[in-house]
Design an enzyme around this catalytic site. Structure first.
Site, PDB file in Angstrom:
ATOM      1  N   MET A 117      -8.643   8.703  -0.248  1.00 30.58           N
ATOM      2  CA  MET A 117      -9.536   9.078   0.867  1.00 30.58           C
ATOM      3  C   MET A 117     -10.001  10.517   0.696  1.00 30.58           C
ATOM      4  O   MET A 117      -9.190  11.385   0.365  1.00 30.58           O
ATOM      5  CB  MET A 117      -8.782   8.981   2.195  1.00 30.58           C
ATOM      6  CG  MET A 117      -8.138   7.628   2.438  1.00 30.58           C
ATOM      7  SD  MET A 117      -7.212   7.659   3.969  1.00 30.58           S
ATOM      8  CE  MET A 117      -6.525   5.994   3.958  1.00 30.58           C
TER       9      MET A 117
ATOM     10  N   SER B 293       0.838  -1.192   0.000  1.00 25.86           N
ATOM     11  CA  SER B 293       0.000   0.000   0.000  1.00 25.86           C
ATOM     12  C   SER B 293       0.876   1.246   0.000  1.00 25.86           C
ATOM     13  O   SER B 293       1.621   1.513   0.945  1.00 25.86           O
ATOM     14  CB  SER B 293      -0.915   0.012   1.230  1.00 25.86           C
ATOM     15  OG  SER B 293      -1.562   1.262   1.284  1.00 25.86           O
TER      16      SER B 293
ATOM     17  N   ASP C 228      -7.164  -6.064   3.868  1.00 22.44           N
ATOM     18  CA  ASP C 228      -6.537  -4.739   3.916  1.00 22.44           C
ATOM     19  C   ASP C 228      -6.509  -4.196   5.342  1.00 22.44           C
ATOM     20  O   ASP C 228      -7.558  -3.866   5.906  1.00 22.44           O
ATOM     21  CB  ASP C 228      -7.325  -3.793   2.994  1.00 22.44           C
ATOM     22  CG  ASP C 228      -6.627  -2.454   2.804  1.00 22.44           C
ATOM     23  OD1 ASP C 228      -5.479  -2.299   3.266  1.00 22.44           O
ATOM     24  OD2 ASP C 228      -7.249  -1.573   2.179  1.00 22.44           O
TER      25      ASP C 228
ATOM     26  N   HIS D 178      -1.216  -1.121  -4.369  1.00 25.25           N
ATOM     27  CA  HIS D 178      -2.499  -0.778  -3.731  1.00 25.25           C
ATOM     28  C   HIS D 178      -2.497   0.725  -3.450  1.00 25.25           C
ATOM     29  O   HIS D 178      -1.612   1.247  -2.778  1.00 25.25           O
ATOM     30  CB  HIS D 178      -2.676  -1.576  -2.434  1.00 25.25           C
ATOM     31  CG  HIS D 178      -3.993  -1.359  -1.752  1.00 25.25           C
ATOM     32  ND1 HIS D 178      -5.138  -2.033  -2.117  1.00 25.25           N
ATOM     33  CD2 HIS D 178      -4.351  -0.534  -0.739  1.00 25.25           C
ATOM     34  CE1 HIS D 178      -6.145  -1.640  -1.343  1.00 25.25           C
ATOM     35  NE2 HIS D 178      -5.694  -0.712  -0.501  1.00 25.25           N
TER      36      HIS D 178
ATOM     37  N   MET E  96     -11.991  -5.159   4.984  1.00 25.34           N
ATOM     38  CA  MET E  96     -11.184  -4.254   5.809  1.00 25.34           C
ATOM     39  C   MET E  96     -10.922  -4.928   7.158  1.00 25.34           C
ATOM     40  O   MET E  96     -11.853  -5.271   7.877  1.00 25.34           O
ATOM     41  CB  MET E  96     -11.920  -2.920   6.022  1.00 25.34           C
ATOM     42  CG  MET E  96     -12.081  -2.067   4.777  1.00 25.34           C
ATOM     43  SD  MET E  96     -10.555  -1.773   3.868  1.00 25.34           S
ATOM     44  CE  MET E  96      -9.521  -0.993   5.107  1.00 25.34           C
TER      45      MET E  96
ATOM     46  N   ASP F  76      -4.621   3.970  -2.043  1.00 28.71           N
ATOM     47  CA  ASP F  76      -5.727   4.373  -1.175  1.00 28.71           C
ATOM     48  C   ASP F  76      -6.128   5.820  -1.434  1.00 28.71           C
ATOM     49  O   ASP F  76      -5.351   6.740  -1.193  1.00 28.71           O
ATOM     50  CB  ASP F  76      -5.310   4.238   0.297  1.00 28.71           C
ATOM     51  CG  ASP F  76      -5.148   2.788   0.705  1.00 28.71           C
ATOM     52  OD1 ASP F  76      -6.125   2.036   0.580  1.00 28.71           O
ATOM     53  OD2 ASP F  76      -4.037   2.414   1.122  1.00 28.71           O
TER      54      ASP F  76
ATOM     55  N   HIS G 129      -8.257   1.657  -4.246  1.00 25.66           N
ATOM     56  CA  HIS G 129      -9.247   1.489  -3.177  1.00 25.66           C
ATOM     57  C   HIS G 129      -9.843   2.859  -2.866  1.00 25.66           C
ATOM     58  O   HIS G 129      -9.189   3.700  -2.260  1.00 25.66           O
ATOM     59  CB  HIS G 129      -8.513   0.889  -1.952  1.00 25.66           C
ATOM     60  CG  HIS G 129      -9.357   0.752  -0.723  1.00 25.66           C
ATOM     61  ND1 HIS G 129      -8.804   0.512   0.516  1.00 25.66           N
ATOM     62  CD2 HIS G 129     -10.699   0.801  -0.544  1.00 25.66           C
ATOM     63  CE1 HIS G 129      -9.777   0.429   1.419  1.00 25.66           C
ATOM     64  NE2 HIS G 129     -10.927   0.607   0.810  1.00 25.66           N
TER      65      HIS G 129
ATOM     66  N   MET H 120     -11.958   5.242  -0.881  1.00 25.48           N
ATOM     67  CA  MET H 120     -12.666   5.483   0.381  1.00 25.48           C
ATOM     68  C   MET H 120     -13.306   6.862   0.256  1.00 25.48           C
ATOM     69  O   MET H 120     -12.894   7.836   0.898  1.00 25.48           O
ATOM     70  CB  MET H 120     -11.680   5.409   1.553  1.00 25.48           C
ATOM     71  CG  MET H 120     -11.313   3.978   1.908  1.00 25.48           C
ATOM     72  SD  MET H 120      -9.761   3.868   2.804  1.00 25.48           S
ATOM     73  CE  MET H 120      -8.624   3.808   1.433  1.00 25.48           C
TER      74      MET H 120
HETATM   75  C1  DX5 Z   1      -6.541   1.868   5.347  1.00 22.87           C
HETATM   76  C2  DX5 Z   1      -6.062   1.564   3.951  1.00 22.87           C
HETATM   77  C3  DX5 Z   1      -5.010   0.522   3.902  1.00 22.87           C
HETATM   78  C4  DX5 Z   1      -3.729   0.906   4.596  1.00 22.87           C
HETATM   79  C5  DX5 Z   1      -3.115  -0.356   5.127  1.00 22.87           C
HETATM   80  O1  DX5 Z   1      -7.638   2.701   5.287  1.00 22.87           O
HETATM   81  O2  DX5 Z   1      -7.136   1.112   3.161  1.00 22.87           O
HETATM   82  O3  DX5 Z   1      -4.742   0.132   2.554  1.00 22.87           O
HETATM   83  O4  DX5 Z   1      -2.826   1.563   3.756  1.00 22.87           O
HETATM   84  O5  DX5 Z   1      -2.031   0.001   5.899  1.00 22.87           O
HETATM   85  P1  DX5 Z   1      -1.356  -0.968   6.949  1.00 22.87           P
HETATM   86  O6  DX5 Z   1      -0.851  -2.176   6.210  1.00 22.87           O
HETATM   87  O7  DX5 Z   1      -0.270  -0.143   7.525  1.00 22.87           O
HETATM   88  O8  DX5 Z   1      -2.403  -1.356   7.970  1.00 22.87           O
HETATM   89 ZN    ZN Z   2      -6.649   0.169   1.185  1.00 24.27          ZN
END
Ligand code: DX5
Ligand code: ZN
Length: 220
Positions: free
Chosen positions: A38, A9, A176, A34, A138, A36, A67, A69
């Site tokens: 947000m 990620s 994740d 990956h 999640m 993210d 991903h 969010m």
């Molecule tokens: C959290 C993200 C994850 C995050 C995981 O909201 O969706 O992808 O980056 O990070 P780690 O592996 O540090 O928990």
């Molecule tokens: Zn993620």
């Protein structure tokens, strides 16, 4: 049995050395990037947006797993396709018309993913599972990297795997949040196909070696 995938990620990468960290993943045994996204509304944090993904995609030589969010993700499906996303995952909790959203993602030539928050039961996917390429369970509350793994995730993997088999679906299970060398084996043994790992990879002293070990553990 097909090989289990590792998806570092990028949220945990060094944003001031993004190209270096992307090249590291290119050279590594990892399978996917990956990414993210947000929006500060669906989750209590803002990560990065389109211009940063565009910069990442310019250097990334592996599958780009995005991903989202964000609320109302339908607004940006075309945009993420144009930016080079190969897998686009939306949150079940953010979609009023999930079936329509899944078709729209696939119409843009991407694989369609659905993420479930820790509190959302996998049974809500009973009527859409055959339309879903990837379910992202999640294993932390979304919004931040570096949180600890929620143990109930194993039950959800088992329930989801049973649903997939019962419906004869081809859906992959992605985990994740809080993934490390300590839980990777049990996760794949329970039914996971893709392991996302952020902090565990990028905060380690040798990320290349950490990825290679995770890949070995997941496929042992
Ligand atoms: C959290 C993200 C994850 C995050 C995981 O909201 O969706 O992808 O980056 O990070 P780690 O592996 O540090 O928990
Ligand atoms: Zn993620």
């Amino acid at each position: 049995m097909s090989s289990k995938l590792i998806a570092p990620s990028i949220l945990a990468a060094d944003f001031a050395n993004l190209q270096r960290d992307i090249e590291m993943v290119n050279q590594s045994d990892a399978d996917w990037f990956h990414i993210d996204i947000m929006d500060g509304v669906f989750v209590p944090n803002i990560s990065f947006g389109m211009p940063v993904l565009q910069a990442i995609a310019k250097h990334a030589k592996k599958t780009i797993d995005v991903h989202l969010m964000i609320v109302d993700p339908d607004r940006y499906i075309k945009t993420f396709a144009n930016l080079g996303s190969n897998v686009l995952t939306v949150h079940y909790e953010a979609c009023t018309h999930l079936h329509r959203t899944l078709q729209a993602i696939k119409a843009e030539g991407m694989e369609a993913g659905v993420a479930l928050n820790p509190h959302t039961n996998v049974n809500v996917l009973e009527d859409t599972i055959n339309d879903i390429d990837l379910v992202c369970l999640m294993s932390v509350n979304p919004g931040f990297g570096g949180q600890s793994f929620i143990e109930n995730t194993y039950n959800k993997i088992a329930q989801l795997k049973a649903l997939i088999l019962r419906k004869n679906a081809k859906t992959r299970i992605e985990i994740d949040g809080g993934v490390t060398n300590k839980n990777a084996k049990k996760l794949v043994d329970t039914g996971a196909d893709v392991l996302v790992a952020g902090s565990y990879v990028f905060k380690s002293s040798n990320p290349l070696e950490t990825i290679s070990n995770l890949k070995k553990i997941a496929n042992a």
